[in-house]
Design a protein around this motif. Structure first.
Motif, short mmCIF file in Angstrom:
data_model
loop_
_atom_site.label_atom_id
_atom_site.label_comp_id
_atom_site.label_asym_id
_atom_site.label_seq_id
_atom_site.Cartn_x
_atom_site.Cartn_y
_atom_site.Cartn_z
N PHE A 1 8.67 23.53 1.51
CA PHE A 1 9.31 23.34 0.21
C PHE A 1 9.10 21.91 -0.30
O PHE A 1 8.86 21.68 -1.47
N ARG A 2 9.21 20.95 0.60
CA ARG A 2 9.02 19.57 0.17
C ARG A 2 7.60 19.35 -0.34
O ARG A 2 7.39 18.67 -1.36
N SER A 3 6.62 19.92 0.34
CA SER A 3 5.23 19.78 -0.11
C SER A 3 5.06 20.36 -1.50
O SER A 3 4.31 19.82 -2.33
N ALA A 4 5.74 21.46 -1.78
CA ALA A 4 5.67 22.06 -3.12
C ALA A 4 6.23 21.10 -4.16
O ALA A 4 5.60 20.87 -5.22
N TYR A 5 7.40 20.52 -3.90
CA TYR A 5 7.98 19.58 -4.86
C TYR A 5 7.06 18.39 -5.09
O TYR A 5 6.88 17.94 -6.23
N GLU A 6 6.47 17.87 -4.01
CA GLU A 6 5.60 16.71 -4.16
C GLU A 6 4.35 17.03 -4.97
O GLU A 6 3.77 16.15 -5.61
N SER B 1 22.21 28.94 3.05
CA SER B 1 21.13 29.87 2.72
C SER B 1 19.83 29.10 2.50
O SER B 1 19.84 27.89 2.21
N VAL B 2 18.72 29.81 2.63
CA VAL B 2 17.42 29.20 2.36
C VAL B 2 17.36 28.75 0.89
O VAL B 2 16.81 27.70 0.56
N GLY B 3 17.98 29.53 0.00
CA GLY B 3 18.06 29.13 -1.39
C GLY B 3 18.85 27.84 -1.58
O GLY B 3 18.47 26.97 -2.36
N ASP B 4 19.97 27.70 -0.84
CA ASP B 4 20.75 26.46 -0.88
C ASP B 4 19.88 25.27 -0.48
O ASP B 4 19.95 24.20 -1.09
N MET B 5 19.10 25.44 0.58
CA MET B 5 18.26 24.36 1.06
C MET B 5 17.22 23.97 0.01
O MET B 5 17.01 22.78 -0.27
N ALA B 6 16.58 24.96 -0.61
CA ALA B 6 15.58 24.68 -1.62
C ALA B 6 16.20 23.94 -2.81
O ALA B 6 15.61 22.98 -3.35
N ARG B 7 17.40 24.34 -3.22
CA ARG B 7 18.04 23.70 -4.36
C ARG B 7 18.53 22.28 -4.02
O ARG B 7 18.41 21.36 -4.83
N SER B 8 19.09 22.10 -2.81
CA SER B 8 19.54 20.77 -2.42
C SER B 8 18.38 19.80 -2.35
O SER B 8 18.47 18.65 -2.81
N LEU B 9 17.26 20.25 -1.79
CA LEU B 9 16.08 19.40 -1.72
C LEU B 9 15.55 19.11 -3.13
O LEU B 9 15.13 18.00 -3.43
N GLY B 10 15.61 20.13 -4.00
CA GLY B 10 15.17 19.92 -5.38
C GLY B 10 16.01 18.87 -6.09
O GLY B 10 15.48 18.01 -6.81
N GLY C 1 4.42 19.01 -7.48
CA GLY C 1 4.87 19.39 -8.82
C GLY C 1 4.94 20.88 -9.02
O GLY C 1 4.82 21.37 -10.15
N LYS C 2 5.18 21.61 -7.93
CA LYS C 2 5.26 23.07 -8.00
C LYS C 2 6.64 23.54 -7.57
O LYS C 2 7.33 22.86 -6.80
N ALA C 3 7.03 24.70 -8.03
CA ALA C 3 8.31 25.28 -7.65
C ALA C 3 8.19 25.92 -6.28
O ALA C 3 7.28 26.74 -6.05
N PRO C 4 9.07 25.60 -5.33
CA PRO C 4 9.07 26.30 -4.04
C PRO C 4 9.32 27.79 -4.26
O PRO C 4 10.10 28.18 -5.13
N ARG C 5 8.68 28.60 -3.46
CA ARG C 5 8.82 30.05 -3.56
C ARG C 5 9.69 30.53 -2.41
O ARG C 5 9.32 30.43 -1.24
N VAL C 6 10.86 31.03 -2.76
CA VAL C 6 11.86 31.45 -1.78
C VAL C 6 11.75 32.95 -1.59
O VAL C 6 11.81 33.72 -2.55
N THR C 7 11.60 33.39 -0.32
CA THR C 7 11.42 34.81 -0.05
C THR C 7 12.75 35.57 -0.14
O THR C 7 13.83 34.98 -0.19
N GLU C 8 12.62 36.88 -0.16
CA GLU C 8 13.75 37.81 -0.27
C GLU C 8 14.59 37.42 -1.49
O GLU C 8 14.03 37.14 -2.56
N ASP C 9 15.92 37.39 -1.37
CA ASP C 9 16.75 37.01 -2.51
C ASP C 9 17.27 35.58 -2.38
O ASP C 9 18.09 35.13 -3.18
N GLY C 10 16.79 34.86 -1.34
CA GLY C 10 17.21 33.49 -1.12
C GLY C 10 18.54 33.34 -0.43
O GLY C 10 18.97 32.22 -0.13
#
Length: 360
Positions: free
Chosen positions: A232-237, A286-295, A239-248
């Motif tokens: 996810f961090r590599s995606a942010y760096e 949740s994995v979605g929480d992690m993606a949003r916190s990192l974002g 300039g891309k949106a991380p892609r979260v599987t399932e419903d996050g």
């Protein structure tokens, strides 16, 4: 607390191993590292290697390399191995070779040397397979593998094997049934079994630390063997949106690498810690929480182009929820996490990662 003078850290040039080396040196413990600088994890020699540590560049699959590294050693922290889900089942030979054969070679060397000190093994929460679940009518039950048909329909929650109702996830304790669901998980459980068999024959104190989702500085980036936080961090760096599987909403326990290192030092220096320990924050997210916190740590907010995208896609090797009961770690190792989730993610957003590595 026992007197440990010199520790062998296998994989001590890697992500988790190097932090264990730092933590041991902070306790004035001498350290020797055995590492092969696997090109699947290292594109260059790491710049965080220490001048006050002895590095032996060898392969854990080689009994002679273990033997040479064990001179004067009275405790072992075995971190070397192949991690992550990998690409597909075609990785099976590599995982068995690095993980099972690598540990077997080490235990054979220790057997021949008459080693009697503590041995701490880097295990993983993946040995559990799915986490712990309860049914409203049937209590705690073993969740069966999720069917491709349900996953395809976007029905991600495991069902009770008795009545078909959706299950409620619970913290998983160390005495839960192990049910590895992929090749990596199978090798980690086999490593635990090999160490337990060795310890039954020798005067060795075995400790299996079941790491949950580890993140922090020095993670490898842009590789199928990296953790989801690094991806996810590599995606942010980029300039891309991380892609979260399932419903996050799949839940994990994200634990900072420095807390992992503290648990290793506590296990090595303990007088009587033995057996399996979850090493985790004790606070599932949740994995979605992690993606949003990192974002947010990168300065993004909902509506931005780089805000995480929930895809609905799935991987059959993935499990839905697995998060820890950290009671045993807290009370027997006397370790509590020092890094909160949001502070840890903010730290991780700025932390140096290892250079990109193409899969071997």
């Amino acid at each position: 607390m026992m007197s440990v003078r010199r520790v062998l850290v296998t994989g001590g040039a890697g992500f988790i191993g190097s932090h264990i080396v730092d933590a041991l040196r902070a306790e004035k413990v001498d350290v020797v590292v055995l590492d092969n600088l696997d090109p699947a994890a290292h594109s260059v020699r790491p710049d965080y290697l220490r001048d006050d540590v002895e590095y032996q560049w060898g392969d854990c699959r080689n009994v002679d390399d273990w033997t040479a590294a064990m001179a004067g050693v009275d405790a072992v922290s075995h971190q070397a191995g192949k991690v992550g889900l990998g690409v597909d089942f075609g990785d099976v030979g590599e995982y068995v070779d690095h993980n099972d054969i690598g540990l077997a070679a080490g235990l054979l060397a220790l057997h021949r040397l008459g080693f009697t000190g503590p041995f701490v093994l880097a295990s993983s929460m993946v040995v559990y397979g799915e986490g712990r679940y309860a049914c409203a009518d049937h209590g705690v039950v073993a969740a069966p593998p999720r069917s491709p048909a349900r996953l395809e329909a976007g029905l991600f929650e495991p069902q009770c094997p008795h009545c078909g109702a959706d299950l409620t996830a619970k913290p998983i304790p160390e005495d839960a049934r192990c049910d590895p669901r992929n090749v990596y998980a199978a090798t980690k459980l086999h490593q635990e079994h090999l160490l337990s068999a060795f310890a039954r024959e020798k005067d060795v104190r075995p400790v299996m630390l079941r790491y949950h989702n580890v993140y922090g500085s020095r993670m490898p980036r842009d590789t199928p063997y990296a953790g989801v936080a690094s991806i996810f961090r590599s995606a942010y760096e980029a300039g891309k949106a991380p892609r979260v599987t399932e419903d996050g909403d799949q839940r994990r326990d994200f634990v900072h690498v420095r807390d992992i290192a503290r648990a290793n030092v506590a296990a090595l220096l303990s007088d009587d810690a033995r057996g399996a320990f979850n090493v985790a924050s004790g606070t599932p997210r949740s994995v979605g929480d992690m993606a949003r916190s990192l974002g947010r740590a990168f300065g993004y907010s909902e509506g931005d182009e780089c805000w995480p995208v929930v895809t609905g896609h799935y991987r059959l090797g993935d499990v839905r929820h697995v998060f820890a009961s950290s009671h045993r770690m807290n009370h027997e190792l006397e370790i509590s996490p020092e890094h909160s989730f949001d502070d840890g993610m903010a730290d991780f957003a700025r932390a140096p990662l290892r250079q990109s590595v193409k899969p071997a």
